[in-house]
Write a protein that holds these residues in place. Structure first.
Motif, PDB file in Angstrom:
ATOM      1  N   LEU A  47     -46.101 -16.567   6.689  1.00 42.43           N
ATOM      2  CA  LEU A  47     -45.385 -17.279   6.707  1.00 42.43           C
ATOM      3  C   LEU A  47     -46.255 -17.653   5.593  1.00 42.43           C
ATOM      4  O   LEU A  47     -46.368 -18.368   3.962  1.00 42.43           O
ATOM      5  CB  LEU A  47     -45.522 -18.589   7.485  1.00 42.43           C
ATOM      6  N   PHE A  48     -47.879 -17.694   6.076  1.00 44.86           N
ATOM      7  CA  PHE A  48     -48.137 -17.971   4.633  1.00 44.86           C
ATOM      8  C   PHE A  48     -48.468 -16.466   3.784  1.00 44.86           C
ATOM      9  O   PHE A  48     -48.341 -16.883   2.376  1.00 44.86           O
ATOM     10  CB  PHE A  48     -49.780 -17.702   4.936  1.00 44.86           C
ATOM     11  N   TYR A  49     -48.351 -15.533   3.965  1.00 42.49           N
ATOM     12  CA  TYR A  49     -48.042 -14.158   2.920  1.00 42.49           C
ATOM     13  C   TYR A  49     -47.487 -15.095   2.178  1.00 42.49           C
ATOM     14  O   TYR A  49     -46.985 -14.872   0.724  1.00 42.49           O
ATOM     15  CB  TYR A  49     -48.241 -13.536   3.601  1.00 42.49           C
ATOM     16  N   LEU A  50     -46.028 -15.097   2.458  1.00 42.43           N
ATOM     17  CA  LEU A  50     -44.867 -15.289   2.019  1.00 42.43           C
ATOM     18  C   LEU A  50     -44.843 -16.448   0.695  1.00 42.43           C
ATOM     19  O   LEU A  50     -44.198 -16.677  -0.117  1.00 42.43           O
ATOM     20  CB  LEU A  50     -43.390 -15.501   3.034  1.00 42.43           C
ATOM     21  N   ALA A  51     -45.307 -17.437   1.680  1.00 40.13           N
ATOM     22  CA  ALA A  51     -45.482 -19.109   0.692  1.00 40.13           C
ATOM     23  C   ALA A  51     -46.426 -18.746  -0.388  1.00 40.13           C
ATOM     24  O   ALA A  51     -46.533 -18.898  -1.279  1.00 40.13           O
ATOM     25  CB  ALA A  51     -45.834 -19.977   1.230  1.00 40.13           C
ATOM     26  N   GLY A  52     -47.304 -18.089  -0.623  1.00 36.54           N
ATOM     27  CA  GLY A  52     -48.188 -17.517  -1.345  1.00 36.54           C
ATOM     28  C   GLY A  52     -48.149 -16.506  -1.930  1.00 36.54           C
ATOM     29  O   GLY A  52     -48.272 -16.441  -3.321  1.00 36.54           O
TER      30      GLY A  52
END
Length: 53
Positions: A47-52
Motif C-alpha cells: 500500500l505504501f509502495y504504491l501510494a508513494g
C-alpha cells in the motif's frame, strides 16, 4: 540410588515428554497468527509502495 540416576538421565536425552511441549491447538494458533501478521505487513508495505510511487 541407581533409580535416581536412571530417572535423571531419562530427562536429559532427546526424548520429549508430553508436558514439555505446548498444546497442539496453541501451536496452530501461533502459526496462523504469524502468517496473518506477515500478510498484513506485506499488504501495508504494498500500500505504501504504491501510494508513494
Amino acid at each position: 540410588m541407581n533409580d535416581a540416576v536412571n530417572d535423571a538421565s531419562a530427562h536429559t536425552g532427546k526424548h520429549m515428554d508430553e508436558e514439555d511441549r505446548a498444546p497442539m491447538g496453541m501451536t496452530v494458533r501461533v502459526v496462523i497468527y504469524l502468517v496473518a501478521v506477515h500478510f498484513f505487513a506485506g499488504f501495508l508495505f504494498l500500500l505504501f509502495y504504491l501510494a508513494g510511487g
